[in-house]
Motif scaffolding. Structure first.
Motif, PDB file in Angstrom:
ATOM      1  N   GLN A 215       0.848  -1.209   0.000  1.00  0.00           N
ATOM      2  CA  GLN A 215       0.000   0.000   0.000  1.00  0.00           C
ATOM      3  C   GLN A 215       0.876   1.249   0.000  1.00  0.00           C
ATOM      4  N   LYS A 216       1.877   1.227   0.859  1.00  0.00           N
ATOM      5  CA  LYS A 216       2.733   2.421   0.960  1.00  0.00           C
ATOM      6  C   LYS A 216       3.539   2.645  -0.328  1.00  0.00           C
ATOM      7  N   ALA A 217       3.864   1.558  -1.022  1.00  0.00           N
ATOM      8  CA  ALA A 217       4.642   1.685  -2.267  1.00  0.00           C
ATOM      9  C   ALA A 217       3.782   2.155  -3.430  1.00  0.00           C
ATOM     10  N   THR A 218       2.458   1.993  -3.327  1.00  0.00           N
ATOM     11  CA  THR A 218       1.608   2.248  -4.504  1.00  0.00           C
ATOM     12  C   THR A 218       0.508   3.280  -4.270  1.00  0.00           C
ATOM     13  N   GLY A 219       0.021   3.397  -3.038  1.00  0.00           N
ATOM     14  CA  GLY A 219      -1.038   4.368  -2.736  1.00  0.00           C
ATOM     15  C   GLY A 219      -2.460   3.852  -2.862  1.00  0.00           C
ATOM     16  N   VAL A 220      -2.681   2.649  -3.449  1.00  0.00           N
ATOM     17  CA  VAL A 220      -4.064   2.150  -3.567  1.00  0.00           C
ATOM     18  C   VAL A 220      -4.611   1.824  -2.175  1.00  0.00           C
ATOM     19  N   HIS A 221      -5.915   1.662  -2.064  1.00  0.00           N
ATOM     20  CA  HIS A 221      -6.467   1.419  -0.726  1.00  0.00           C
ATOM     21  C   HIS A 221      -6.450  -0.069  -0.361  1.00  0.00           C
ATOM     22  N   ILE A 222      -6.535  -0.317   0.945  1.00  0.00           N
ATOM     23  CA  ILE A 222      -6.617  -1.683   1.481  1.00  0.00           C
ATOM     24  C   ILE A 222      -8.070  -1.921   1.885  1.00  0.00           C
ATOM     25  N   THR A 223      -8.604  -3.095   1.523  1.00  0.00           N
ATOM     26  CA  THR A 223      -9.952  -3.451   1.971  1.00  0.00           C
ATOM     27  C   THR A 223      -9.856  -4.807   2.664  1.00  0.00           C
ATOM     28  N   THR A 224     -10.602  -5.011   3.754  1.00  0.00           N
ATOM     29  CA  THR A 224     -10.392  -6.237   4.525  1.00  0.00           C
ATOM     30  C   THR A 224     -11.653  -7.090   4.691  1.00  0.00           C
ATOM     31  N   HIS A 225     -11.366  -8.353   5.000  1.00  0.00           N
ATOM     32  CA  HIS A 225     -12.385  -9.294   5.460  1.00  0.00           C
ATOM     33  C   HIS A 225     -12.247  -9.297   6.982  1.00  0.00           C
ATOM     34  N   CYS A 226     -13.269  -8.812   7.662  1.00  0.00           N
ATOM     35  CA  CYS A 226     -13.168  -8.649   9.118  1.00  0.00           C
ATOM     36  C   CYS A 226     -14.523  -8.986   9.721  1.00  0.00           C
ATOM     37  N   THR A 227     -14.723 -10.277  10.005  1.00  0.00           N
ATOM     38  CA  THR A 227     -16.070 -10.687  10.419  1.00  0.00           C
ATOM     39  C   THR A 227     -16.245 -10.767  11.939  1.00  0.00           C
ATOM     40  N   ARG A 228     -15.148 -10.780  12.697  1.00  0.00           N
ATOM     41  CA  ARG A 228     -15.279 -10.957  14.156  1.00  0.00           C
ATOM     42  C   ARG A 228     -15.089  -9.635  14.885  1.00  0.00           C
ATOM     43  N   LEU A 229     -15.875  -9.442  15.951  1.00  0.00           N
ATOM     44  CA  LEU A 229     -15.691  -8.259  16.791  1.00  0.00           C
ATOM     45  C   LEU A 229     -14.282  -8.314  17.392  1.00  0.00           C
ATOM     46  N   GLY A 230     -13.599  -7.212  17.383  1.00  0.00           N
ATOM     47  CA  GLY A 230     -12.223  -7.177  17.892  1.00  0.00           C
ATOM     48  C   GLY A 230     -11.195  -7.252  16.776  1.00  0.00           C
ATOM     49  N   ALA A 231     -11.564  -7.896  15.669  1.00  0.00           N
ATOM     50  CA  ALA A 231     -10.601  -8.021  14.558  1.00  0.00           C
ATOM     51  C   ALA A 231     -10.342  -6.665  13.921  1.00  0.00           C
ATOM     52  N   GLU A 232     -11.321  -5.760  14.003  1.00  0.00           N
ATOM     53  CA  GLU A 232     -11.092  -4.414  13.436  1.00  0.00           C
ATOM     54  C   GLU A 232      -9.871  -3.775  14.108  1.00  0.00           C
TER      55      GLU A 232
END
Ligand SMILES: [Zn+2]
Length: 291
Positions: free
Chosen positions: A186-203
């Motif tokens: 991400q830092k090398a390119t600038g595009v955004h990161i999107t995540t799979h985050c299904t459990r509370l606390g994983a955020e």
């Protein structure tokens, strides 16, 4: 890096870089295709390959009318968040995008570590893409960055988003490795990161590691957070991260679309209202994921 400079502010899509204003409303988490297991052959898919003529014809017939229908709602783009090796071959994204006159933002990155014995995972070596398990971290940073800066699998189609994911509230060692890789790409390119985050606390475990790696949290979308935003205590935690720039994406994953009394939707809708009430409505993005 002249190339990166000239691309600054543009969105990388299956049909090339475009101005953000041409996207309209964007569905932020969808999948054209996700092929993890060959059920006929009973084999795990670990290498990307061009789609069969049948698969190609099927996707064009099934997906294009739905994408065309989105134009009437000022929606002209979606983020396709299927990661290697289970996404489509690059030319098929382009073909579907052209047929529907749509913008598709294709992903590079990694899926979460899946517990052996669940879903399609029958052997430990298949709990994640084997390349992600075996290749050194630096080589994988290079792989993701190249997919964004140069193109996917020798094609000119460039990935425009990095997908990452975790299983539980605390990450596994392999997941930590993929988050460090994604952060550096991400830092090398600038595009955004999107995540799979299904459990509370994983955020929090996800954002902590990205923050430690120096990622600008405004370039991060924490995904599948319908549960997080519906839960008052977790929503508070999410709001604190929103103050630091992070974005949250509730999807309908796990939320029944035909719930007769609409109760689960009510919780999510109330949660969304609370985020707006707190002044952070601009930190919410939306997608469906599950049909
Ligand atoms: Zn998804």
């Amino acid at each position: 890096m002249t190339m990166m400079k000239s691309m600054s502010g543009k969105v990388l899509t299956a049909r090339g870089p475009v101005e953000p204003s041409s996207l309209g409303r964007v569905l932020m988490h969808e999948h054209l295709h996700c092929d993890m297991y060959n059920w006929a052959m009973q084999t795990f898919i670990e290498k990307e390959a061009p789609a069969s003529p049948e698969r190609r014809a099927y996707l064009l017939k099934e997906a294009v009318p739905h994408l065309k229908a989105c134009h009437a709602h000022d929606c002209h783009a979606y983020c396709d968040v299927t990661m290697p090796p289970w996404r489509c071959w690059p030319d098929l994204y382009r073909e579907v995008a052209e047929a529907a006159d749509f913008h598709i933002i294709v992903a590079t990155g990694f899926y979460r570590e899946v517990e052996v014995g669940t879903y399609w995972v029958k052997k430990p070596e298949h709990r994640m893409w084997p390349t992600a398990i075996s290749a050194p971290l630096e080589a994988l940073v290079e792989f993701c960055s190249k997919e964004i800066l140069e193109g996917i699998r020798g094609s000119p189609l460039r990935a425009g988003v990095i997908k990452l994911g975790t299983s539980a509230s605390e990450m596994t060692e392999l997941e930590k490795k993929t988050f460090r890789i994604g952060a550096r790409a991400q830092k090398a390119t600038g595009v955004h990161i999107t995540t799979h985050c299904t459990r509370l606390g994983a955020e929090t475990s996800q954002l902590k590691i990205l923050d430690q790696e120096g990622v600008d949290l405004r370039r991060v979308v924490i995904g599948h957070t319908a549960w997080h935003l519906s839960d008052p205590a977790c929503r508070k935690v999410c709001l604190d991260w929103m103050k630091r720039g992070a974005n949250f994406l509730p999807t309908n994953l796990g939320i029944p679309t035909k719930d007769p009394d609409g109760k689960q939707w009510e919780g999510l809708i109330a949660g969304i209202h609370r985020v707006f009430d707190a002044g952070h409505g601009d930190k919410l993005v939306f997608g469906l994921d599950s049909g």
